[in-house]
Write a protein that holds these residues in place. Structure first.
Motif, PDB file in Angstrom:
ATOM      1  N   GLU A  14       0.846  -1.209   0.000  1.00 23.44           N
ATOM      2  CA  GLU A  14       0.000   0.000   0.000  1.00 23.44           C
ATOM      3  C   GLU A  14       0.872   1.246   0.000  1.00 23.44           C
ATOM      4  O   GLU A  14       0.567   2.232  -0.663  1.00 23.44           O
ATOM      5  N   LYS A  17       2.440   1.742  -3.463  1.00 25.36           N
ATOM      6  CA  LYS A  17       1.456   2.251  -4.418  1.00 25.36           C
ATOM      7  C   LYS A  17       1.191   3.741  -4.185  1.00 25.36           C
ATOM      8  O   LYS A  17       1.120   4.530  -5.128  1.00 25.36           O
ATOM      9  N   ARG A  18       1.065   4.123  -2.932  1.00 22.89           N
ATOM     10  CA  ARG A  18       0.790   5.519  -2.591  1.00 22.89           C
ATOM     11  C   ARG A  18       1.972   6.425  -2.978  1.00 22.89           C
ATOM     12  O   ARG A  18       1.783   7.460  -3.618  1.00 22.89           O
ATOM     13  N   GLY A  21       2.475   6.523  -6.737  1.00 23.01           N
ATOM     14  CA  GLY A  21       1.376   7.315  -7.302  1.00 23.01           C
ATOM     15  C   GLY A  21       1.676   8.801  -7.242  1.00 23.01           C
ATOM     16  O   GLY A  21       1.412   9.544  -8.200  1.00 23.01           O
ATOM     17  N   HIS A  35       3.025   2.022 -12.911  1.00 27.50           N
ATOM     18  CA  HIS A  35       3.411   1.125 -11.821  1.00 27.50           C
ATOM     19  C   HIS A  35       2.712  -0.213 -12.057  1.00 27.50           C
ATOM     20  O   HIS A  35       1.536  -0.363 -11.757  1.00 27.50           O
ATOM     21  N   THR A  37       3.370  -3.417 -10.890  1.00 29.97           N
ATOM     22  CA  THR A  37       3.072  -4.233  -9.712  1.00 29.97           C
ATOM     23  C   THR A  37       4.122  -3.988  -8.651  1.00 29.97           C
ATOM     24  O   THR A  37       5.145  -3.346  -8.899  1.00 29.97           O
ATOM     25  N   ASN A  38       3.857  -4.513  -7.485  1.00 27.04           N
ATOM     26  CA  ASN A  38       4.808  -4.504  -6.377  1.00 27.04           C
ATOM     27  C   ASN A  38       5.111  -5.949  -5.995  1.00 27.04           C
ATOM     28  O   ASN A  38       4.241  -6.805  -6.056  1.00 27.04           O
TER      29      ASN A  38
END
Length: 117
Positions: A14, A17-18, A21, A35, A37-38
């Motif tokens: 999370e 992603k934040r 972003g 992005h 994937t992680n």
């Protein structure tokens, strides 16, 4: 300009992603970054790289320098020509999310190299 496909290696997806972003939004006038994937675990790095074939890989600040080097080595072995960037260990703790975002943005031109602007 083609999109730059990015994979992050971060145990807190999370957060990755934040933060990414924010970076993507802040640099969208210069770069188109997707992005993809992680990856949360070291053992998942290679299969994810093989599947996604990204242009760029970031390691997060929770990895030790040795772990980050291992991830980068796997990336370069798996995807020839991939660009990599390791956020220094502890940066998130020391400077918080704003510090990480600023650090990435400051280093992005050098990471991506000439011709990506």
């Amino acid at each position: 300009m083609s999109a730059i496909r990015l994979i992050t290696v971060n145990t807190v997806p999370e957060r990755a992603k934040r933060l990414i972003g924010r970076v993507v939004e802040d640099v969208k006038d210069r770069y188109t970054i997707v992005h993809v994937t992680n990856v949360e675990r070291l053992e998942d790095v290679r299969p994810t790289l093989e599947r996604e074939k990204p242009d760029l890989l970031f390691t997060a600040s929770m990895w030790t320098p040795e772990q980050a080097q291992e991830i980068v080595a796997i990336a370069k072995e798996t995807v020839p020509g991939i660009k990599t960037f390791s956020i220094p260990q502890g940066l998130q703790v020391e400077k918080g999310p704003d510090g990480v975002v600023e650090f990435i943005k400051a280093n992005l031109p050098n990471v991506l190299g000439p011709g990506r602007l």
